[in-house]
Scaffold this motif. Structure first.
Motif, PDB file in Angstrom:
ATOM      1  N   THR A 184       0.824  -1.209   0.000  1.00  0.00           N
ATOM      2  CA  THR A 184       0.000   0.000   0.000  1.00  0.00           C
ATOM      3  C   THR A 184       0.856   1.256   0.000  1.00  0.00           C
ATOM      4  N   LEU A 185       1.879   1.284   0.845  1.00  0.00           N
ATOM      5  CA  LEU A 185       2.753   2.460   0.923  1.00  0.00           C
ATOM      6  C   LEU A 185       3.477   2.723  -0.395  1.00  0.00           C
ATOM      7  N   ALA A 186       3.798   1.666  -1.099  1.00  0.00           N
ATOM      8  CA  ALA A 186       4.510   1.816  -2.377  1.00  0.00           C
ATOM      9  C   ALA A 186       3.641   2.433  -3.453  1.00  0.00           C
ATOM     10  N   MET A 210       7.787   3.129   5.115  1.00  0.00           N
ATOM     11  CA  MET A 210       8.171   3.360   3.724  1.00  0.00           C
ATOM     12  C   MET A 210       7.524   4.662   3.265  1.00  0.00           C
ATOM     13  N   GLY A 211       8.319   5.579   2.723  1.00  0.00           N
ATOM     14  CA  GLY A 211       7.749   6.861   2.322  1.00  0.00           C
ATOM     15  C   GLY A 211       8.678   7.659   1.441  1.00  0.00           C
ATOM     16  N   LEU A 303       5.275   8.999  -6.954  1.00  0.00           N
ATOM     17  CA  LEU A 303       5.377   7.541  -6.931  1.00  0.00           C
ATOM     18  C   LEU A 303       6.662   7.058  -7.590  1.00  0.00           C
ATOM     19  N   GLU A 304       7.008   7.659  -8.719  1.00  0.00           N
ATOM     20  CA  GLU A 304       8.233   7.270  -9.422  1.00  0.00           C
ATOM     21  C   GLU A 304       9.464   7.508  -8.553  1.00  0.00           C
ATOM     22  N   GLU A 305       9.513   8.665  -7.896  1.00  0.00           N
ATOM     23  CA  GLU A 305      10.664   9.004  -7.058  1.00  0.00           C
ATOM     24  C   GLU A 305      10.730   8.101  -5.820  1.00  0.00           C
ATOM     25  N   ARG A 306       9.571   7.778  -5.251  1.00  0.00           N
ATOM     26  CA  ARG A 306       9.535   6.901  -4.071  1.00  0.00           C
ATOM     27  C   ARG A 306      10.045   5.506  -4.426  1.00  0.00           C
ATOM     28  N   ARG A 307       9.570   4.982  -5.537  1.00  0.00           N
ATOM     29  CA  ARG A 307       9.996   3.642  -5.939  1.00  0.00           C
ATOM     30  C   ARG A 307      11.468   3.617  -6.327  1.00  0.00           C
ATOM     31  N   ALA A 308      11.931   4.665  -6.987  1.00  0.00           N
ATOM     32  CA  ALA A 308      13.347   4.739  -7.364  1.00  0.00           C
ATOM     33  C   ALA A 308      14.227   4.799  -6.129  1.00  0.00           C
ATOM     34  N   LYS A 311      14.447   1.243  -4.771  1.00  0.00           N
ATOM     35  CA  LYS A 311      15.184   0.363  -5.708  1.00  0.00           C
ATOM     36  C   LYS A 311      16.681   0.598  -5.634  1.00  0.00           C
ATOM     37  N   ALA A 312      17.057   1.828  -5.261  1.00  0.00           N
ATOM     38  CA  ALA A 312      18.482   2.191  -5.215  1.00  0.00           C
ATOM     39  C   ALA A 312      19.170   1.696  -3.937  1.00  0.00           C
ATOM     40  N   ILE A 313      18.406   1.160  -3.006  1.00  0.00           N
ATOM     41  CA  ILE A 313      19.001   0.684  -1.745  1.00  0.00           C
ATOM     42  C   ILE A 313      19.626  -0.692  -1.945  1.00  0.00           C
ATOM     43  N   GLY A 314      20.918  -0.789  -1.712  1.00  0.00           N
ATOM     44  CA  GLY A 314      21.602  -2.080  -1.785  1.00  0.00           C
ATOM     45  C   GLY A 314      21.926  -2.514  -3.205  1.00  0.00           C
TER      46      GLY A 314
END
Length: 319
Positions: A184-186, A210-211, A303-308, A311-314
Motif C-alpha cells: 500500500t505504501l509503495a 516506507m515513504g 510515486l516514481e521518485e519513491r519507488r526509485a 530500488k536504489a538501496i543495496g
C-alpha cells in the motif's frame, strides 16, 4: 532506574548539584556554595559532552529505549493542533499500540500513524509495549487509504521493538498484514514522511516506515532485527549484543553514511529527554519543511521518485 549505566557519573554530579542548591539557604555560606555549584555544573557539562561524543552503537540503542524518552503521543500533541484520534481496523479490533488520526501542523492537515509504547506500567500493558498486532497494521492501512482519498499527507512515527510475535498474531496473519502495508505504501498517491523517534525494529517498523522522506532523531535506531535477537541467532548467546549492534550499524549516523536517511534531527546534549521542548520544535520545523518540499509534486512523479529511492538501496550480483 530512570538512567542508563553510562549516564551514572552524570546523574551523580547532577544529584550533588541539586543537594547543594537545596542547602544553599545560609547567607554566610551562599557565596561559597554558589561557586561550588558553578564549578560542578561546568564539570557536569564537560563530562556529558565527553560521554556523548563517543557512544557505541549499543549505547545509542539503549538511549533510543531510554525510560524517560518522550513517546509518540507526546510528540503528536506537542507539534500539532486539534488531533482527532481514529480507531479500529473495521475487521477485528482496535490495537492501542498504533495511534492514528487527523491533525493540523501549521494549518496543514496531516494523517498521523504512530507506534506508541506507553509511559507507565498500565499504559505499557495497554499498548503492548509498542508491538502492534495484525489489527494494528490493518488499522494503519485503513488510515493510509483514508488519507489518500482526501489528499492528506501522512506522517508516520516509528517507535517499536518489532511486531508482536504471539501465536494469536500469527494466526490472524501478521506477516500478510505487514506485507500488505508495504504494498500500500509503495502505491499511495499522497506524500509520506517517516520519523524514527526511538526504536525502529524489524518489519514491525517497516510496515509504516516506507515513504518519500525518512527523518531520524540523532539517538534513534533502525534495523532489521534487534541486537539481542541478532546475538542469540548468530552466536547462540545474548552475551554478544554489543558486538551485534556494532556489526549491524543501527544508528542514524551509520545509516546516513549508507545514504538511507534523508535528515537527522540533532538532539540536545544528553538526549531527547533532557530538553523535550527544544526537540519538539526541531521535529515540527523538519516536518513542515519536508511537507512544503514534496506536497506540490504531482502524484505520478511522487510515486516514481519513491519507488526509485527504494530500488536504489543495496546492490547484489547474480552469478
Amino acid at each position: 532506574m530512570d538512567f542508563l549505566d553510562f549516564e551514572k557519573p552524570i546523574v551523580e554530579l547532577e544529584r550533588r548539584i541539586e543537594e547543594l542548591k537545596l542547602t544553599n539557604t545560609n547567607a554566610d555560606t551562599a557565596i561559597e556554595l554558589d561557586e561550588e555549584i558553578r564549578k560542578l555544573e561546568i564539570k557536569c557539562e564537560s563530562l556529558t559532552k565527553k560521554i556523548f561524543s563517543n557512544l557505541s552503537e549499543w549505547q545509542i540503542a539503549q538511549l533510543a529505549r531510554h525510560p524517560k524518552r518522550p513517546k509518540s503521543i507526546q510528540v503528536i500533541e506537542s507539534i500539532s493542533e486539534n488531533f482527532q484520534e481514529l480507531h479500529g481496523d473495521r475487521m477485528y479490533a482496535d490495537d492501542s499500540s498504533i495511534v492514528s488520526g487527523l491533525a493540523k501542523i501549521d494549518s496543514q492537515s496531516v494523517m498521523f500513524i504512530a507506534q506508541e509504547k506507553g509511559n507507565n506500567t498500565n499504559e505499557k500493558m495497554k499498548r503492548n509495549f509498542g508491538m502492534p498486532r495484525p489489527e494494528g497494521y490493518r488499522k494503519a492501512k485503513r488510515m493510509m487509504k483514508l488519507a489518500e482519498k482526501f489528499s492528506v499527507p501522512i506522517v508516520t512515527i516509528i517507535d517499536t521493538p518489532g511486531a508482536f510475535p504471539g501465536v494469536g498474531a500469527e494466526e490472524r496473519g501478521q506477516s500478510e498484514a505487514i506485507a500488505r502495508n508495504l504494498f500500500t505504501l509503495a502505491s499511495l498517491r499522497t506524500p509520506i514522511i517517516n520519523l524514527v523517534l526511538g526504536e525502529g525494529g524489524s518489519g514491525g517498523a517497516l510496515a509504516i516506515g516506507m515513504g518519500d522522506k525518512l527523518i531520524m532523531l540523532e539517538y534513534s535506531i533502525y534495523s532489521v532485527i534487534s541486537p539481542e535477537a541478532c546475538s542469540s541467532i548468530l552466536w547462540r548467546t545474548p552475551d554478544e549484543t554489543e558486538t551485534a549492534a556494532q556489526a549491524m550499524g543501527i544508528s542514524s549516523g551509520r545509516l546516513n553514511k549508507l545514504g538511507l536517511v534523508d535528515e537527522i534531527i540533532e538532539e540536545p546534549l544528553g538526549g531527547f529527554h533532557r530538553n523535550p521542548d527544544e526537540t519538539y520544535t526541531l521535529i515540527r520545523r523538519s516536518i513542515i519543511h519536508s511537507l512544503q518540499a514534496i506536497k506540490s509534486i504531482d502524484p505520478e512523479t511522487l510515486l516514481e521518485e519513491r519507488r526509485a529511492k527504494y530500488k536504489a538501496i543495496g546492490e547484489f550480483n547474480e552469478n
